[in-house]
Design an enzyme around this catalytic site. Sequence first.
Site, PDB file in Angstrom:
ATOM      1  N   GLY A  64       0.830  -1.096  -0.033  1.00  0.00           N
ATOM      2  CA  GLY A  64      -0.047   0.065   0.078  1.00  0.00           C
ATOM      3  C   GLY A  64       1.042   1.243   0.128  1.00  0.00           C
ATOM      4  O   GLY A  64       1.895   1.362  -0.202  1.00  0.00           O
ATOM      5  N   SER A  65       0.219   2.197   0.300  1.00  0.00           N
ATOM      6  CA  SER A  65       0.565   3.631   0.335  1.00  0.00           C
ATOM      7  C   SER A  65       1.745   3.814   1.285  1.00  0.00           C
ATOM      8  O   SER A  65       1.848   3.275   2.483  1.00  0.00           O
ATOM      9  CB  SER A  65      -0.362   4.764   0.517  1.00  0.00           C
ATOM     10  OG  SER A  65       0.033   6.087   0.589  1.00  0.00           O
ATOM     11  N   THR A  66       2.560   5.112   0.955  1.00  0.00           N
ATOM     12  CA  THR A  66       3.641   5.240   1.806  1.00  0.00           C
ATOM     13  C   THR A  66       3.148   6.033   3.259  1.00  0.00           C
ATOM     14  O   THR A  66       3.680   6.066   4.239  1.00  0.00           O
ATOM     15  CB  THR A  66       4.456   6.367   1.195  1.00  0.00           C
ATOM     16  OG1 THR A  66       3.999   7.481   0.672  1.00  0.00           O
ATOM     17  CG2 THR A  66       5.311   5.848   0.208  1.00  0.00           C
ATOM     18  N   VAL A  67       1.840   6.385   2.950  1.00  0.00           N
ATOM     19  CA  VAL A  67       1.090   7.161   4.174  1.00  0.00           C
ATOM     20  C   VAL A  67       1.150   5.976   5.483  1.00  0.00           C
ATOM     21  O   VAL A  67       0.782   6.378   6.547  1.00  0.00           O
ATOM     22  CB  VAL A  67      -0.007   7.625   3.806  1.00  0.00           C
ATOM     23  CG1 VAL A  67      -0.875   8.404   5.001  1.00  0.00           C
ATOM     24  CG2 VAL A  67       0.197   8.788   2.851  1.00  0.00           C
ATOM     25  N   GLY A  68       0.968   4.683   4.942  1.00  0.00           N
ATOM     26  CA  GLY A  68       0.970   3.749   5.894  1.00  0.00           C
ATOM     27  C   GLY A  68       2.034   3.809   7.140  1.00  0.00           C
ATOM     28  O   GLY A  68       1.568   3.431   8.211  1.00  0.00           O
TER      29      GLY A  68
END
Length: 136
Positions: A64-68
């Site tokens: 998933g996203s780097t915001v994870g």
Amino acid sequence: MTPHAIQCRKISRGQATGEVIISHDPLSFLGGVDPQTGNIIDREHELYQKNISGKILVIPSGKGSTVGSYVIFQMAKNKTAPLAIIAMEAEPIIATGTIMASIPMVDQPEEDVLEILKEGDLVAVDADSGVIQKMN
């Protein structure tokens, strides 16, 4: 009984002992985990509606996203984060999040922990030494 020791690679330093929660599915923290509660909210995930707070999370990898990474950090601030993470193969998102949040993380275990460990097992993770020990 002598604990079963498994060598692995250190990703984020620290030690933790706790109960295992295990998934054979990669996990995305962004959209997959509620940082307020630690519950898995991804309806397609094997651990849907289970809580990973205060557990040793065992996963094949993240996704998933780097915001994870920031979701993991927020979970640590909220006290809803896992005690430690064991991954078959760490990827940058979860590795960065665990380092920012000071959550012990290891990967590349010398044995298949997805087969050896079962939900509820008591495990000690010593990321500083690169050792996982099954305690029961």
